[in-house]
Design a protein around this motif. Structure first.
Motif, PDB file in Angstrom:
ATOM      1  N   ILE A 409     -37.936  19.177  -1.289  1.00  0.00           N
ATOM      2  CA  ILE A 409     -36.848  19.151  -1.726  1.00  0.00           C
ATOM      3  C   ILE A 409     -37.067  19.553  -3.101  1.00  0.00           C
ATOM      4  O   ILE A 409     -37.931  18.751  -3.916  1.00  0.00           O
ATOM      5  N   GLY A 410     -36.551  20.825  -3.717  1.00  0.00           N
ATOM      6  CA  GLY A 410     -36.940  21.145  -5.226  1.00  0.00           C
ATOM      7  C   GLY A 410     -35.957  20.543  -6.186  1.00  0.00           C
ATOM      8  O   GLY A 410     -35.071  19.365  -5.748  1.00  0.00           O
ATOM      9  N   ILE A 411     -35.697  21.036  -7.360  1.00  0.00           N
ATOM     10  CA  ILE A 411     -34.728  20.726  -8.390  1.00  0.00           C
ATOM     11  C   ILE A 411     -33.621  21.740  -8.360  1.00  0.00           C
ATOM     12  O   ILE A 411     -32.948  21.625  -9.488  1.00  0.00           O
ATOM     13  N   GLU A 412     -33.445  22.356  -7.573  1.00  0.00           N
ATOM     14  CA  GLU A 412     -32.107  23.209  -7.715  1.00  0.00           C
ATOM     15  C   GLU A 412     -30.822  22.427  -7.454  1.00  0.00           C
ATOM     16  O   GLU A 412     -30.859  21.197  -7.533  1.00  0.00           O
ATOM     17  N   ASP A 413     -29.715  23.131  -7.397  1.00  0.00           N
ATOM     18  CA  ASP A 413     -28.364  22.439  -7.297  1.00  0.00           C
ATOM     19  C   ASP A 413     -28.220  21.856  -5.803  1.00  0.00           C
ATOM     20  O   ASP A 413     -28.316  22.893  -4.767  1.00  0.00           O
ATOM     21  N   ALA A 414     -28.292  20.660  -5.459  1.00  0.00           N
ATOM     22  CA  ALA A 414     -28.206  19.845  -4.245  1.00  0.00           C
ATOM     23  C   ALA A 414     -27.212  20.537  -3.275  1.00  0.00           C
ATOM     24  O   ALA A 414     -27.560  20.818  -1.994  1.00  0.00           O
ATOM     25  N   ASP A 415     -25.823  20.888  -3.873  1.00  0.00           N
ATOM     26  CA  ASP A 415     -25.025  21.517  -3.008  1.00  0.00           C
ATOM     27  C   ASP A 415     -25.411  22.827  -2.571  1.00  0.00           C
ATOM     28  O   ASP A 415     -24.790  23.158  -1.266  1.00  0.00           O
ATOM     29  N   ASP A 416     -25.958  23.569  -3.604  1.00  0.00           N
ATOM     30  CA  ASP A 416     -26.484  24.845  -2.904  1.00  0.00           C
ATOM     31  C   ASP A 416     -27.397  24.861  -1.665  1.00  0.00           C
ATOM     32  O   ASP A 416     -27.630  25.391  -0.819  1.00  0.00           O
ATOM     33  N   LEU A 417     -28.404  23.883  -1.986  1.00  0.00           N
ATOM     34  CA  LEU A 417     -29.273  23.525  -0.831  1.00  0.00           C
ATOM     35  C   LEU A 417     -28.809  23.070   0.435  1.00  0.00           C
ATOM     36  O   LEU A 417     -29.333  23.595   1.676  1.00  0.00           O
ATOM     37  N   ILE A 418     -27.866  22.238   0.469  1.00  0.00           N
ATOM     38  CA  ILE A 418     -27.148  21.803   1.727  1.00  0.00           C
ATOM     39  C   ILE A 418     -26.493  23.079   2.322  1.00  0.00           C
ATOM     40  O   ILE A 418     -26.441  22.985   3.318  1.00  0.00           O
ATOM     41  N   ALA A 419     -25.774  23.900   1.507  1.00  0.00           N
ATOM     42  CA  ALA A 419     -25.086  24.863   1.947  1.00  0.00           C
ATOM     43  C   ALA A 419     -25.900  25.709   2.697  1.00  0.00           C
ATOM     44  O   ALA A 419     -25.573  26.374   3.860  1.00  0.00           O
ATOM     45  N   ASP A 420     -27.152  26.084   2.187  1.00  0.00           N
ATOM     46  CA  ASP A 420     -28.245  26.967   2.816  1.00  0.00           C
ATOM     47  C   ASP A 420     -28.782  26.443   4.215  1.00  0.00           C
ATOM     48  O   ASP A 420     -28.757  26.735   5.031  1.00  0.00           O
ATOM     49  N   LEU A 421     -28.803  24.990   4.092  1.00  0.00           N
ATOM     50  CA  LEU A 421     -29.439  24.124   5.358  1.00  0.00           C
ATOM     51  C   LEU A 421     -28.261  24.346   6.657  1.00  0.00           C
ATOM     52  O   LEU A 421     -28.326  24.499   7.630  1.00  0.00           O
ATOM     53  N   ASP A 422     -26.821  24.243   5.990  1.00  0.00           N
ATOM     54  CA  ASP A 422     -25.832  24.325   7.060  1.00  0.00           C
ATOM     55  C   ASP A 422     -25.808  25.656   7.627  1.00  0.00           C
ATOM     56  O   ASP A 422     -25.561  25.681   8.919  1.00  0.00           O
ATOM     57  N   GLN A 423     -25.584  26.745   6.842  1.00  0.00           N
ATOM     58  CA  GLN A 423     -25.630  27.952   7.510  1.00  0.00           C
ATOM     59  C   GLN A 423     -26.828  28.346   8.337  1.00  0.00           C
ATOM     60  O   GLN A 423     -26.897  29.017   9.393  1.00  0.00           O
TER      61      GLN A 423
END
Length: 430
Positions: A409-423
């Motif tokens: 897990i990197g240091i981007e916005d966590a909500d953006d990472l969750i959205a990417d995993l979700d799709q």
């Protein structure tokens, strides 16, 4: 930095080992892109080659830029010295090199990076060495595996790929009782989350390629020497305790005391194995370490949030992140890793192998690469890549089964990472 005040981690990660360049006053450590160094005279040259004086000879051995990195990593880890080399894999061989000989073995954790398992189970056989793999949570199994030819115990502080956390103190006690060193790969934790020497480790190795550099630009490795092991307590380590035939009969432990391993690593290891770190790589890593604590805080914060989200998702079988209350390692994290469980873990996707392949192909922010510890979020399907050469049993023991993916897990916005995993999970489960 001068002796005196005890500086905090955030200060040391910027200043340790570094001083303004005496020739120009440059504040950032210069890249000393040179092969060789002019001796003052013949006596100076002889003193350097006799190890009677510390200095620069030839950049396969020593380089001013690399020397700053060595001092900085050693300081952050609480060691007396360090040797930097060309990669994390090189660091592992360099760590074993002064200890091993034909017929000797290392007792190693089953929970290791797949490339390390291959290196230990296959490649080191060409040196006449061998490895015994055991579950390092089973201390009785570790004790049983150690025999008269064992020269070290090897583990990872936070294991790759599963993110399992090791009880270093318990392993160190077993190694101490056997009169052998404990070597801990601290790549995934970094000295910000864990300082293995404080828990009894003799040597610490790093792939500096990962979190220490943090930007995915250069490869490198490092071995940190605690300076606390008595290499002369028994006859198991003749390269350090007895006259070293590869260096005109010098007794390294008798001559250099706590720095014996460090000097041997440079004078013999780098000289003869040639696994040298180049100065530009050292420069990039030094710049990365300046922000290590800031990055690790965000890595951990994001990993905690994303692991919890994944655990609650019906499309996921399980998550191995040790920072979750459901993890069997959660109490160990609180006791030994108070700043967090890192940012590396795996999760199992319902649908198995095929679903994992669909997942990694569908992600947009996560990069599908064979690396970890980057500022960017990364993912890989270990069973088809990094752990492909292992048997199915070895893959399962390492936590890299066919239905599992590893995330860094990197240091981007966590909500953006969750959205990417979700799709991506939606496509994987369709």
């Amino acid at each position: 930095m001068s002796d005196g005040p005890t500086y905090g981690f955030d200060t040391l990660q910027i200043h340790a080992g570094a001083r303004p360049d005496p020739a120009t006053g440059a504040r950032q450590t210069p890249i000393y892109q040179t092969t060789a160094y002019v001796f003052r005279d013949a006596d100076h040259a002889a003193a350097l080659f006799n190890l009677q004086e510390v200095g620069f000879i030839y950049s396969r051995l020593t380089n001013p830029t690399v020397a700053v990195l060595q001092e900085r990593v050693a300081t952050l880890e609480g060691g007396v010295g360090a040797v930097c080399c060309s990669s994390g894999h090189a660091a592992q061989i360099m760590a074993l090199f002064p200890l091993m000989g034909p017929g000797c073995n290392v007792v190693a954790s089953t929970r290791l990076y797949g490339g390390t398992v291959t290196q230990f189970s296959q490649t080191i056989k060409r040196f006449g060495w061998s490895a015994k793999f055991v579950d390092t949570d089973d201390l009785d199994a570790v004790k049983a595996a150690i025999d008269e030819n064992t020269r070290a115990v090897f583990c990872e502080s936070i294991a790759n790929p599963g993110g399992y956390v090791t009880d270093i103190r318990a392993l160190a006690d077993v190694a101490d009782a056997a009169g052998i060193p404990l070597i801990v790969d601290n790549t995934s934790a970094t000295p910000y989350l864990c300082r293995p020497i404080e828990h009894g480790a003799t040597l610490v190795v790093h792939s500096t390629t990962k979190y220490l550099t943090g930007n995915g630009t250069v490869t490198g490795g490092c071995i940190v020497d605690s300076g606390k092991f008595d290499w002369s307590a028994n006859d198991k380590f003749p390269s350090l305790s007895e006259p070293e035939t590869a260096y005109h009969g010098l007794k390294f432990h008798e001559t250099f005391g706590p720095l014996a391993f460090t000097f041997h690593g440079i004078a013999i290891g780098l000289r003869d194995l040639g696994m040298t770190m180049n100065p530009q790589a050292a420069h990039y890593t030094l710049m990365g370490i300046e922000t290590l604590s800031l990055r690790m805080e965000r890595h951990v914060e994001n990993a905690q949030k994303i692991a919890a989200w994944l655990e609650a998702d019906d499309r996921v079988d399980y998550v191995t992140y040790a920072g979750l209350p459901s993890s069997p390692y959660h109490d160990r994290v609180k006791a030994h890793y108070p700043r967090g469980a890192g940012a590396l873990f795996t999760f199992a996707v319902k649908g198995g192998y095929d679903a994992c392949i669909k997942l990694v192909n569908a992600l947009e922010i996560f990069s599908h690469v064979a690396n970890l510890g980057d500022a960017r979020s990364l993912i890989i399907h270990s069973a088809s890549t990094t752990h492909r050469q292992l048997t199915p049993e070895q893959q399962e023991a390492a936590g890299a089964g066919p239905g599992v993916v590893r995330v860094s897990i990197g240091i981007e916005d966590a909500d953006d990472l969750i959205a990417d995993l979700d799709q991506a999970l939606s496509k994987a489960s369709a």
